[in-house]
Design a protein around this motif. Structure first.
Motif, PDB file in Angstrom:
ATOM      1  N   LYS A 257      16.170  -0.866 -20.134  1.00 42.73           N
ATOM      2  CA  LYS A 257      16.539  -2.141 -19.511  1.00 42.73           C
ATOM      3  C   LYS A 257      17.405  -1.907 -18.281  1.00 42.73           C
ATOM      4  O   LYS A 257      17.222  -2.561 -17.238  1.00 42.73           O
ATOM      5  N   GLU A 258      18.354  -0.968 -18.369  1.00 38.63           N
ATOM      6  CA  GLU A 258      19.188  -0.659 -17.206  1.00 38.63           C
ATOM      7  C   GLU A 258      18.333  -0.143 -16.047  1.00 38.63           C
ATOM      8  O   GLU A 258      18.536  -0.507 -14.899  1.00 38.63           O
ATOM      9  N   TYR A 259      17.368   0.694 -16.375  1.00 44.10           N
ATOM     10  CA  TYR A 259      16.473   1.219 -15.342  1.00 44.10           C
ATOM     11  C   TYR A 259      15.696   0.076 -14.678  1.00 44.10           C
ATOM     12  O   TYR A 259      15.564   0.035 -13.450  1.00 44.10           O
ATOM     13  N   GLN A 260      15.210  -0.862 -15.474  1.00 43.72           N
ATOM     14  CA  GLN A 260      14.440  -1.984 -14.919  1.00 43.72           C
ATOM     15  C   GLN A 260      15.312  -2.889 -14.049  1.00 43.72           C
ATOM     16  O   GLN A 260      14.854  -3.411 -13.027  1.00 43.72           O
ATOM     17  N   ILE A 261      16.582  -3.069 -14.433  1.00 43.62           N
ATOM     18  CA  ILE A 261      17.491  -3.898 -13.609  1.00 43.62           C
ATOM     19  C   ILE A 261      17.721  -3.224 -12.257  1.00 43.62           C
ATOM     20  O   ILE A 261      17.665  -3.868 -11.202  1.00 43.62           O
ATOM     21  N   LEU A 262      17.966  -1.915 -12.289  1.00 42.66           N
ATOM     22  CA  LEU A 262      18.158  -1.174 -11.039  1.00 42.66           C
ATOM     23  C   LEU A 262      16.904  -1.245 -10.168  1.00 42.66           C
ATOM     24  O   LEU A 262      16.975  -1.468  -8.959  1.00 42.66           O
ATOM     25  N   LEU A 263      15.766  -1.067 -10.796  1.00 42.28           N
ATOM     26  CA  LEU A 263      14.496  -1.103 -10.068  1.00 42.28           C
ATOM     27  C   LEU A 263      14.261  -2.487  -9.458  1.00 42.28           C
ATOM     28  O   LEU A 263      13.787  -2.611  -8.318  1.00 42.28           O
ATOM     29  N   ASP A 264      14.622  -3.518 -10.205  1.00 38.95           N
ATOM     30  CA  ASP A 264      14.431  -4.886  -9.718  1.00 38.95           C
ATOM     31  C   ASP A 264      15.328  -5.179  -8.514  1.00 38.95           C
ATOM     32  O   ASP A 264      14.919  -5.875  -7.573  1.00 38.95           O
ATOM     33  N   GLU A 265      16.556  -4.649  -8.514  1.00 40.29           N
ATOM     34  CA  GLU A 265      17.442  -4.834  -7.364  1.00 40.29           C
ATOM     35  C   GLU A 265      16.862  -4.175  -6.111  1.00 40.29           C
ATOM     36  O   GLU A 265      16.917  -4.730  -5.013  1.00 40.29           O
TER      37      GLU A 265
END
Length: 333
Positions: A257-265
């Motif tokens: 989930k942290e990876y996806q949040i970073l990727l989304d930013e």
């Protein structure tokens, strides 16, 4: 490089030189009383020139001196002598410098190559001397052109770090610690968020005297793409990195989930960032036993969907050599 010396945004004022006046002169010598016009041209005013320099990493040279003025052109003189050109002023900037108009914020140009030169403010042309204006009906013109004034510009210099690998992660993910272990850089390290407020750069020494540059980008937070925190100041440095290394601590509640949040930013800031090669490093892995690593591996294989990942520990020096090998392979793929 200390954090206080990393300057990546400055506004400067530049004024080019004005051109010299053309000369009004009539040729005179013994036995020649009416030799005609022979006034020379004025010299060109000096340019303000930006020049790329691969040995610079920051705009710190503009921290205290922000006004620059080039020399004026010399006036023309007799015997059709042209005045000397005004002295050009060269401003060396690091590669990755973007030049913007300070009012409209329009991008004027970028400096990306060593030795590349771009004229920021063009010097005024010198005026033509009176010999140019001689005609059959006006054989002794007693006028010449004045020099053209120089240009005055106010621009913003904005640096986007040129590094091979950019470290991406939430605040306090261990990016500065990794940089201090894998390179000779000495970034500020502490156990609170936003320890790093400016990018830190380090040279990673690899085998056979080869090396690559790694940049510790200040921590991204959710909403950074909209400018939350210091989002835009942080994210612009990621644009010029060849490979992105996502660093997520092993004690995170949900690594995927942290990876996806970073990727989304990154996607919301600039979708082209997703075209870069990516590697996920799970830091602080010395806290995990082999059984837990095996269990996490099964989950990450499904959730990261083909994105390469590895377990490392900066403090315990675990997986650091393998990380260098993987990054070197990605950079030279």
């Amino acid at each position: 490089m200390t954090e206080g010396n990393f300057v990546d945004y400055v506004k400067i004022y530049a004024e080019s030189g004005k051109g010299g006046k053309g000369s009004v002169h009539l040729h005179r010598e013994k036995y020649i009383t009416k030799g005609g016009p022979d006034g020379g041209d004025g010299g060109r005013g000096g340019h303000i020139i930006l020049r790329g320099n691969e040995n610079l990493w920051t705009l710190v040279t503009f921290k205290f001196k922000k006004h620059f003025k080039a020399g004026h052109g010399e006036h023309g003189s007799k015997s059709r002598s042209t005045g000397s050109d005004g002295e050009d002023v060269y401003l060396d900037v690091p590669l990755g410098t973007v030049v913007k108009d300070s009012e409209t914020l329009e991008i004027l140009f970028e400096i990306t190559e060593h030795g590349e030169e771009r004229i920021l403010a063009e010097g005024g042309m010198g005026g033509r001397g009176n010999w140019h204006f001689k005609t059959s009906t006006n054989q002794t013109p007693r006028y010449a052109q004045p020099g053209i004034p120089g240009q005055e510009v106010e621009v913003i210099l904005e640096l986007k770090v040129l590094a091979d690998v950019g470290l991406v992660g939430f605040p306090n993910a261990g990016k500065s610690t990794l940089l201090s272990v894998i390179t000779s850089a000495k970034p500020k390290i502490a156990d609170y968020e936003f320890t790093t407020l400016k990018p830190n750069l380090g040279i990673v020494e690899y085998r056979d005297f080869q090396s690559f540059v790694m940049a510790d980008i200040p921590g991204i937070i959710e909403g950074a793409a909209e400018g939350k925190g210091l989002g835009h100041y942080f994210l612009r440095h990621i644009e010029r990195n060849a490979t992105l290394l996502f660093l997520i601590p092993a004690d995170s509640d949900d690594i995927a989930k942290e990876y996806q949040i970073l990727l989304d930013e990154l996607r919301r800031y600039n979708p082209e960032l997703l075209d870069k090669e990516r590697l996920v490093a799970i830091s602080k892995s010395d806290m995990l036993d082999q059984e837990l690593i095996d269990e996490m591996t099964q989950e990450l294989d499904k959730e990261l969907k083909g994105i390469p990942y590895m377990f490392i520990s900066s403090v315990a020096q675990q997986g650091i050599t393998e990380l260098k090998d993987k990054l070197w392979a990605m950079l030279n793929n």
